[in-house]
Scaffold this active site. Structure first.
Site, mmCIF file in Angstrom:
data_model
loop_
_atom_site.group_PDB
_atom_site.id
_atom_site.type_symbol
_atom_site.label_atom_id
_atom_site.label_comp_id
_atom_site.label_asym_id
_atom_site.label_seq_id
_atom_site.Cartn_x
_atom_site.Cartn_y
_atom_site.Cartn_z
ATOM 1 N N ASN A 280 -3.601 3.869 6.896
ATOM 2 C CA ASN A 280 -3.220 2.581 6.310
ATOM 3 C C ASN A 280 -3.436 1.423 7.279
ATOM 4 O O ASN A 280 -3.789 0.320 6.869
ATOM 5 C CB ASN A 280 -1.766 2.610 5.826
ATOM 6 C CG ASN A 280 -1.618 3.419 4.549
ATOM 7 O OD1 ASN A 280 -2.581 3.676 3.847
ATOM 8 N ND2 ASN A 280 -0.405 3.838 4.256
ATOM 9 N N SER B 123 4.114 6.927 2.969
ATOM 10 C CA SER B 123 3.050 6.132 3.584
ATOM 11 C C SER B 123 3.620 4.808 4.089
ATOM 12 O O SER B 123 2.917 4.035 4.717
ATOM 13 C CB SER B 123 1.939 5.844 2.567
ATOM 14 O OG SER B 123 2.453 5.150 1.450
ATOM 15 N N LYS C 110 15.092 8.672 0.151
ATOM 16 C CA LYS C 110 14.530 9.669 1.054
ATOM 17 C C LYS C 110 15.572 10.147 2.073
ATOM 18 O O LYS C 110 15.703 11.329 2.338
ATOM 19 C CB LYS C 110 13.285 9.116 1.758
ATOM 20 C CG LYS C 110 12.089 8.940 0.827
ATOM 21 C CD LYS C 110 10.910 8.331 1.546
ATOM 22 C CE LYS C 110 9.753 8.043 0.610
ATOM 23 N NZ LYS C 110 9.129 9.224 0.015
ATOM 24 N N HIS D 115 1.359 13.156 5.529
ATOM 25 C CA HIS D 115 0.882 12.102 4.636
ATOM 26 C C HIS D 115 -0.484 12.475 4.080
ATOM 27 O O HIS D 115 -1.488 12.441 4.779
ATOM 28 C CB HIS D 115 0.825 10.766 5.387
ATOM 29 C CG HIS D 115 0.320 9.652 4.532
ATOM 30 N ND1 HIS D 115 -0.567 8.711 4.995
ATOM 31 C CD2 HIS D 115 0.565 9.334 3.236
ATOM 32 C CE1 HIS D 115 -0.842 7.857 4.018
ATOM 33 N NE2 HIS D 115 -0.173 8.222 2.942
ATOM 34 N N MET E 275 1.544 12.519 -6.411
ATOM 35 C CA MET E 275 1.373 13.154 -5.103
ATOM 36 C C MET E 275 1.987 14.548 -5.061
ATOM 37 O O MET E 275 1.352 15.490 -4.596
ATOM 38 C CB MET E 275 1.974 12.269 -4.000
ATOM 39 C CG MET E 275 1.215 10.975 -3.776
ATOM 40 S SD MET E 275 -0.557 11.184 -3.438
ATOM 41 C CE MET E 275 -0.527 11.925 -1.823
ATOM 42 N N GLU F 120 8.888 5.934 -3.175
ATOM 43 C CA GLU F 120 8.960 5.251 -1.876
ATOM 44 C C GLU F 120 10.196 4.342 -1.832
ATOM 45 O O GLU F 120 10.098 3.120 -2.005
ATOM 46 C CB GLU F 120 7.678 4.452 -1.616
ATOM 47 C CG GLU F 120 6.476 5.320 -1.296
ATOM 48 C CD GLU F 120 6.589 6.023 0.046
ATOM 49 O OE1 GLU F 120 6.419 5.375 1.081
ATOM 50 O OE2 GLU F 120 6.869 7.235 0.061
#
Length: 194
Positions: A181, A109, A87, A130, A10, A82
């Site tokens: 999602n 996400s 984070k 996102h 990403m 993730e």
């Protein structure tokens, strides 16, 4: 100038988007292997987008956040693994380094934006950006407001995404799964039910 935290799938694709748009992308990854692979990935992505190196911004890589010249940075996009604790730690570090007037965003996400930024003093400037895979080719970007996000920050991010050729949607409520999602999971549930 944009800082992208994480140079994997990403982060690399997000760097392509910004470089193709004429921005200088400063990609931080502690992995030497990831940093070494980034130039070829950027070149391939630019070719896919039909952007010549002459019209693109440049991409620089860094092993640590402290190595970046923060006074000229206009936006931060976190695209790390993730892991919520990671984070949260990264955003605390970035808040101390970045100018107080720039947006701090996450490509998550999975996690609520409000939860990622809950320990920040400047929660009004944190938002989600996102992207969907492959980020440099898929137009959709969800701009997600957390509970404390200043609407002007989200509106500015939507404008920026349009300027970069993306199709942003502003998710004004920090709900699990955002929009994309949630729709995907609802469709999967219905398919399994059928």
């Amino acid at each position: 100038n944009v800082v992208i935290i994480g140079g994997g799938i990403m982060g690399g694709d997000i760097a392509i988007i910004f470089a193709a748009g004429g921005w200088n992308a400063h990609v931080m990854s502690p992995s030497q292997k990831t940093r070494d692979a980034l130039p070829a990935r950027i070149a391939a992505g630019m070719k896919q987008m039909g952007v010549s190196a002459a019209q693109a911004g440049k991409v620089s890589t860094y092993a640590k956040l402290d190595d970046i010249d923060w006074k000229h940075i206009d936006l931060v996009i976190e695209a790390a693994t993730e892991d919520l604790a990671l984070k949260q730690k990264l955003f605390l570090q970035v808040e101390a380094l970045a100018r107080p007037d720039i947006p701090l965003t996450s490509n998550t996400s999975n996690f609520p934006i409000s939860e990622i930024g809950k320990a920040l003093k400047t929660r009004n400037r944190i938002a989600g950006t996102h992207f969907f895979m492959p980020a440099h080719l898929v137009p959709l970007v969800e701009v997600v407001s957390g509970a404390a996000t200043d609407p002007k920050v989200a509106e500015g991010l939507c404008t920026l995404m349009k300027d970069l050729g993306k199709a942003p949607i502003w998710v004004k409520k920090d709900v699990p799964g955002f929009v994309g999602n949630r729709i995907q999971h609802a469709m999967m549930r219905e398919a399994l039910y059928l």
